[in-house]
Write a protein that holds these residues in place. Structure first.
Motif, mmCIF file in Angstrom:
data_model
loop_
_atom_site.group_PDB
_atom_site.id
_atom_site.type_symbol
_atom_site.label_atom_id
_atom_site.label_comp_id
_atom_site.label_asym_id
_atom_site.label_seq_id
_atom_site.Cartn_x
_atom_site.Cartn_y
_atom_site.Cartn_z
ATOM 1 N N GLY A 155 24.282 -23.590 27.339
ATOM 2 C CA GLY A 155 23.384 -22.823 28.195
ATOM 3 C C GLY A 155 24.250 -21.976 29.108
ATOM 4 O O GLY A 155 25.237 -22.473 29.651
ATOM 5 N N TYR A 156 23.925 -20.707 29.221
ATOM 6 C CA TYR A 156 24.761 -19.830 30.027
ATOM 7 C C TYR A 156 23.924 -18.720 30.656
ATOM 8 O O TYR A 156 22.799 -18.460 30.246
ATOM 9 N N CYS A 157 24.514 -18.091 31.657
ATOM 10 C CA CYS A 157 23.835 -17.056 32.417
ATOM 11 C C CYS A 157 24.633 -15.763 32.301
ATOM 12 O O CYS A 157 25.540 -15.518 33.108
ATOM 13 N N CYS B 187 22.664 -16.381 37.354
ATOM 14 C CA CYS B 187 21.359 -16.991 37.625
ATOM 15 C C CYS B 187 21.516 -17.974 38.776
ATOM 16 O O CYS B 187 22.628 -18.304 39.180
ATOM 17 N N SER C 56 21.058 -22.792 36.412
ATOM 18 C CA SER C 56 22.314 -23.098 35.735
ATOM 19 C C SER C 56 22.476 -24.601 35.541
ATOM 20 O O SER C 56 22.822 -25.061 34.441
ATOM 21 N N ILE D 177 19.917 -25.851 32.797
ATOM 22 C CA ILE D 177 20.230 -25.558 31.388
ATOM 23 C C ILE D 177 21.460 -26.329 30.922
ATOM 24 O O ILE D 177 21.514 -26.749 29.764
ATOM 25 N N TRP E 55 16.934 -15.315 33.517
ATOM 26 C CA TRP E 55 17.764 -14.538 32.597
ATOM 27 C C TRP E 55 18.900 -15.367 32.018
ATOM 28 O O TRP E 55 19.971 -14.874 31.755
ATOM 29 N N SER E 56 18.654 -16.646 31.835
ATOM 30 C CA SER E 56 19.649 -17.508 31.212
ATOM 31 C C SER E 56 19.360 -17.603 29.712
ATOM 32 O O SER E 56 18.288 -17.237 29.254
#
Length: 167
Positions: free
Chosen positions: A48-50, A54, A59, A62, A161-162
Motif C-alpha cells: 500500500g502506498y501513497c 496521504c 498510510s 493501508i 489517493w492511496s
C-alpha cells in the motif's frame, strides 16, 4: 480543538477523494468482461502506498492491510478494506493510456502533486482498468476503482489517493 481540526481534515480529504473518484470514473464505459480479466480469484494485499502523499491515518491503515486476503473475480470483490456488497458485483472495464489515467486522477489534486505512470508503478503505456460496482435493489454504487488489472498484479485506488496493490 486539535482533534476536531484533524477530523475536519480527514473529512475534507475524503470529500476531495470522492470528487476525484467520480471525475475519474467518467472515462469508463460498460463493457463485457475481457476474457480472463482476473487471472485468479484469491489475491493478497502485497503493498500500500501513497504516490502523491496521504494522511498518516490512511498510510497506517493501508500498511496494516498487507498480508490480508482478497477475493476478486468477474462477479465478486470482497476485501477487508471495502464495504461488503449486499447485492451483486459487476465491473465496467476500459483500456486507457496511462497518461490519460494519470491526468484523470490528478484532476482533484492541487499544486505540484500529480499522478504519473511512474508514481503509480505502471510500466505499460496502456492499462486495463475498471470500476467495481455493487448492484443492490436495482441501483449501482461504486465499490472501488481498479487502476490496473495485470495477470499477476492488481492496483486499487483507495482513500486519500492511496493505492493498494494485490498479488
Amino acid at each position: 480543538m486539535p482533534r476536531l481540526s484533524a477530523t475536519v481534515g480527514v473529512f475534507v480529504c475524503w470529500l476531495l477523494f470522492t470528487v476525484a473518484l467520480a471525475a475519474s470514473c467518467s472515462a469508463l464505459a460498460q463493457n463485457a468482461a475481457p476474457t480472463g480479466a482476473f487471472a485468479k480469484t484469491r489475491w493478497v494485499v502485497a503493498d500500500g502506498y501513497c504516490p502523491v502523499g496521504c494522511a498518516a491515518l490512511v498510510s497506517d491503515f493501508i500498511k496494516a492491510q498487507v498480508g490480508t486476503a482478497v477475493t476478486l473475480s468477474n462477479n465478486q470483490f470482497s476485501a477487508p478494506f471495502l464495504d461488503p456488497c449486499s447485492g451483486t458485483v459487476h465491473f465496467q472495464y476500459a483500456t486507457l493510456e496511462t497518461r490519460q489515467l494519470a491526468s484523470e486522477l490528478s484532476q482533484g489534486l492541487s499544486g505540484k502533486k500529480q499522478f504519473t505512470a511512474e508514481n503509480m508503478r505502471l510500466a505499460s503505456p496502456r492499462v486495463l482498468t475498471a470500476l467495481a460496482l455493487c448492484n443492490s435493489d436495482g441501483s449501482d454504487s461504486t465499490m472501488a476503482r481498479i487502476l490496473s488489472i495485470e495477470p499477476d498484479r492488481i492496483r486499487v485506488l483507495f482513500e486519500g489517493w492511496s493505492i493498494i496493490e494485490l498479488r
